[in-house]
Enzyme design. Structure first.
Site, PDB file in Angstrom:
ATOM      1  N   SER A  96      41.635  35.347  63.022  1.00 11.28           N
ATOM      2  CA  SER A  96      41.193  35.528  64.531  1.00 11.28           C
ATOM      3  C   SER A  96      41.358  37.015  65.038  1.00 11.28           C
ATOM      4  CB  SER A  96      42.157  34.629  65.494  1.00 11.28           C
ATOM      5  OG  SER A  96      41.961  33.219  65.165  1.00 11.28           O
ATOM      6  N   LYS A 171      36.575  31.477  69.209  1.00 16.57           N
ATOM      7  CA  LYS A 171      37.761  31.308  69.191  1.00 16.57           C
ATOM      8  C   LYS A 171      38.795  31.891  70.274  1.00 16.57           C
ATOM      9  CE  LYS A 171      41.666  30.635  67.078  1.00 16.57           C
ATOM     10  NZ  LYS A 171      42.189  30.738  65.966  1.00 16.57           N
ATOM     11  N   LYS A 239      48.718  37.868  70.709  1.00 11.72           N
ATOM     12  CA  LYS A 239      47.607  38.991  70.185  1.00 11.72           C
ATOM     13  C   LYS A 239      46.244  38.331  70.721  1.00 11.72           C
ATOM     14  CE  LYS A 239      45.718  37.999  66.408  1.00 11.72           C
ATOM     15  NZ  LYS A 239      44.745  37.010  65.807  1.00 11.72           N
TER      16      LYS A 239
END
Length: 292
Positions: A96, A171, A239
């Site tokens: 990701s 995502k 993150k």
């Protein structure tokens, strides 16, 4: 069946690699820690001594590493994927990362003769173990079709969502929805506990109505048990929310709830809880409420 190289044998990458072995593929893995490679070998895979060694004979390369710089590190340079993979190799990045980085790396891959797909996954460690991941894929449709046997070995809901970078964009949206759901589930449980409600019964009935969700199903009991063993670490969700808030700002999209939850996740991580499961955000709810 394909020769598949898997770079990154962590919480998600290792069970994905093992499921590829079970599906009949020849799987070669590389990881910075040898014990993960040894585990793959014990399950019928092969181990590599370097990225170059792992990808040299691969038809498909899967990278599953934590962040944008990590992906750049494993695909670039003299020892990286692009310099050592065969012409026409499919590269599936299941990490990701930032959508703009995914798009740039896809351009670099094509220049190197590698066929790129950005294919981040959702479902956590259990989804990876059970091979039921949701996979959102960006890239050329013909490359997506060519990767179907490999993707079907690790996932259940697999959708081509657009050109390169699109998978990472979807995502990011996924991580926004999940984070907000985890936060509000934690608030609801703290609320129920404060009133002495039978929380097991409460979650059962809530799960059967409009409030039901996969987050409630998978994270509710963890919160009740105060069991935050990592299936997906808070540090990684931190993150991901940085990706969301940055990309939203670039697109001039307001994400007020996302921004608040991003700050709550950041606070939890900064307090030393980054290695916990992202359901550990519940600890922040309890702290703000003066509860344990």
């Amino acid at each position: 069946m394909s020769n598949v190289a898997v770079i990154g044998l962590g919480i998600m990458g290792l069970p994905m690699a093992i499921n590829l072995v079970k599906a009949g593929h020849t799987v070669t893995g590389f990881n910075r820690s040898q014990d993960k490679i040894d585990k793959l070998v014990s399950e019928g895979g092969k181990g590599a001594t370097s990225i170059a060694d792992a990808v040299k004979d691969a038809d498909v390369v899967i990278t599953m590493v934590p962040d944008s710089p990590d992906v750049e590190g494993v695909v670039g340079g003299q020892d990286g994927v692009f310099a050592n993979a065969k012409q026409g190799t499919l590269w599936i990045d299941a990490s990701s990362i930032r959508p703009d980085v995914a798009k740039r790396l896809s351009d670099e891959a094509r220049e190197a003769g590698v066929r790129p797909l950005d294919a981040p996954v959702s479902g956590g460690e259990q989804g990876a173990i059970d091979a039921v991941l949701s996979i959102m894929v960006g890239g050329d449709k013909e490359d997506f079709d060519a990767a179907s046997d490999v993707l079907n070995a690790v996932g259940k809901t697999i959708v081509h969502v657009g050109p390169s970078g699109s998978g990472q964009t979807v995502k990011a949206a996924n991580q926004l929805i999940v984070a907000v759901n985890i936060e509000v589930l934690g608030e609801a449980i703290a609320f129920l506990e404060a009133y002495g409600v039978d929380t097991d019964a409460a979650l059962k009935v809530l799960g059967g109505g409009l409030a039901g969700s996969k987050v409630l199903d998978q994270k509710g009991q963890k919160m009740l048990d105060r069991n935050f063993d990592p299936g997906f670490r808070l540090a990684l969700h931190h993150k991901d929310l940085g990706i969301v808030t940055s990309a939203a700002r670039e697109a001039n999209v307001a994400v007020p709830l996302g921004a608040v939850v991003a700050q709550l996740v950041a606070a939890t991580v900064n307090q030393g809880d980054g290695a916990l499961d992202h359901s550990g955000l519940f600890k922040q709810v309890l702290q703000l409420s003066g509860r344990k």
